[in-house]
Design a protein around this motif. Structure first.
Motif, PDB file in Angstrom:
ATOM      1  N   ASN A 193     -39.788  -1.090 -20.508  1.00 43.43           N
ATOM      2  CA  ASN A 193     -38.438  -0.707 -20.117  1.00 43.43           C
ATOM      3  C   ASN A 193     -37.402  -1.226 -21.113  1.00 43.43           C
ATOM      4  O   ASN A 193     -36.438  -0.532 -21.441  1.00 43.43           O
ATOM      5  CB  ASN A 193     -38.121  -1.235 -18.718  1.00 43.43           C
ATOM      6  N   ASP A 196     -37.524   0.852 -24.174  1.00 50.23           N
ATOM      7  CA  ASP A 196     -36.918   2.167 -23.930  1.00 50.23           C
ATOM      8  C   ASP A 196     -35.422   2.063 -23.643  1.00 50.23           C
ATOM      9  O   ASP A 196     -34.824   3.027 -23.149  1.00 50.23           O
ATOM     10  CB  ASP A 196     -37.613   2.850 -22.749  1.00 50.23           C
ATOM     11  N   LYS A 198     -33.799   0.389 -21.364  1.00 50.86           N
ATOM     12  CA  LYS A 198     -33.466   0.436 -19.944  1.00 50.86           C
ATOM     13  C   LYS A 198     -33.104  -0.950 -19.407  1.00 50.86           C
ATOM     14  O   LYS A 198     -32.944  -1.123 -18.195  1.00 50.86           O
ATOM     15  CB  LYS A 198     -34.636   1.016 -19.149  1.00 50.86           C
ATOM     16  N   ASP A 201     -35.213  -5.839 -15.773  1.00 55.13           N
ATOM     17  CA  ASP A 201     -35.117  -5.895 -14.319  1.00 55.13           C
ATOM     18  C   ASP A 201     -35.110  -7.370 -13.916  1.00 55.13           C
ATOM     19  O   ASP A 201     -36.161  -8.017 -13.835  1.00 55.13           O
ATOM     20  CB  ASP A 201     -36.294  -5.161 -13.685  1.00 55.13           C
ATOM     21  N   ASP A 236     -30.474  -9.110 -20.057  1.00 58.16           N
ATOM     22  CA  ASP A 236     -30.357  -7.736 -19.587  1.00 58.16           C
ATOM     23  C   ASP A 236     -29.154  -7.043 -20.211  1.00 58.16           C
ATOM     24  O   ASP A 236     -29.224  -5.872 -20.603  1.00 58.16           O
ATOM     25  CB  ASP A 236     -30.237  -7.731 -18.058  1.00 58.16           C
ATOM     26  N   SER A 240     -29.674  -3.714 -22.417  1.00 60.90           N
ATOM     27  CA  SER A 240     -29.244  -2.487 -21.740  1.00 60.90           C
ATOM     28  C   SER A 240     -28.452  -1.610 -22.695  1.00 60.90           C
ATOM     29  O   SER A 240     -27.786  -2.104 -23.616  1.00 60.90           O
ATOM     30  CB  SER A 240     -28.384  -2.822 -20.517  1.00 60.90           C
TER      31      SER A 240
END
Length: 334
Positions: A193, A196, A198, A201, A236, A240
């Motif tokens: 993630n 990519d 994203k 989490d 994050d 992001s």
């Protein structure tokens, strides 16, 4: 050794040598504690070079092998002992000891996985495996000890506390026979993630810490939940994607060009090209008003324009000195 030219620019070189250095000692006068740091090279030299544009380089006659130095810091008590003594003076001995312990674990994992540089851990699968092993083996001195720890806890898996979090497995419950493969798969999803774009989490990552870290490390996470959560949220934000940028403002295409919009202001600051060439072709002395404009506008002229103006025989000493200084800067930038 230093030198300076007529433009006020210069360079210098400094060489420092030393012999007979002893072992540095740090003292905490308030607590009446002292610690001796690892001995520095008793002889050596250092060269510092500063260029005319401020560029600085530092070199030494002794090449430092950072890998060898790091290994000595982790293995040689004569190296890490003084570091722990200094950390004790600052009430950081426990933290520094844990950092050194984790560094030893990470080093052994890297050696066993054949990781010699960043390129060997970039693939998502390799990164997930490295992170999984680091989480499971933290607090141990080798992968073999980690495997023994996993097996010993697995034998008593039914007695493990279910944890304080709803639906959680609890500290140390991740140390089951299938824990390495299970954790590696879950970390692979998080790493992919991030690859990519994203993000990370945060809640899932925190859950993995609770479920798979050994008891001692998990207790540390419980005691510093806020700090760890802040660190994950910062990661994050870095991983992001950014907010989509608006497209170009088409209304700007209809605005007049700066040369047209600010023509009056430009004429007050800089001389017109036609007026400048007229004065250059003439043998008369430059008008004072034109010289003042050239003094202000000199940095904005091109190199060829400055060279062309310098060829005029009737420049005042002040203007010629200013243009020579600007020309020297332009040559260095180019």
């Amino acid at each position: 050794d230093a030198k300076i030219n007529y433009e006020g620019l210069g360079s210098c070189a400094v060489r420092a040598t030393w012999t007979g250095l002893g072992q540095p000692q740090v003292q905490h006068l308030g607590r009446k504690l002292s610690a001796k740091l690892p001995a520095l090279p008793s002889t050596g030299s250092l060269d510092v070079n500063v260029g005319d544009m401020g560029q600085t380089s530092i070199s030494s006659d002794r090449k430092v092998d950072l890998v060898s130095l790091g290994n000595r810091l982790l293995d040689d008590e004569a190296m890490y002992g003084p570091v722990l003594e200094l950390a004790n003076m600052l009430n950081l001995e426990e933290v520094v000891a844990k950092v050194l312990s984790f560094a030893r674990v990470a080093r052994k994992i890297m050696r066993s996985e054949g990781i010699e540089g960043p390129k060997h851990v970039i693939p998502a699968e390799r990164m997930a495996r490295f992170l999984a092993r680091s989480m499971l083996e933290i607090g141990t001195d080798s992968a073999e000890e980690a495997a023994l720890s996993i097996n010993s806890v697995a034998a008593a898996a039914g007695d493990v506390d279910s944890g304080d979090e709803p639906g959680g497995l609890g500290c140390g419950a991740g140390l089951r026979p299938n824990a390495p493969a299970e954790l590696e798969g879950k970390l692979l999803e998080l790493v992919q993630n991030a690859v990519d774009a994203k993000g990370l989490d945060v809640s899932r990552m925190t859950r993995l810490l609770w479920d798979y870290l050994p008891p001692e490390a998990c207790s540390f996470v419980k005691a510093h939940t806020a700090e760890i959560d802040f660190a994950f949220r910062w990661i994050d934000s870095v991983l992001s994607p950014t907010e989509p940028t608006p497209g170009p403002d088409l209304a700007l295409a209809e605005e007049p060009t700066p040369s047209t919009k600010y023509r009056r202001e430009l004429q007050e600051v800089a001389p017109s090209a036609s007026r400048l060439y007229e004065c250059l072709e003439s043998s008369d002395k430059f008008p004072r008003g034109l010289e003042e404009k050239l003094l202000r506008a000199a940095p904005y002229l091109t190199t060829m324009q400055v060279e062309c103006v310098l060829r005029a025989p009737s420049l005042s000493p002040e203007l010629r000195s200013r243009l020579q200084f600007v020309l020297g800067l332009k040559h260095r930038v180019e």
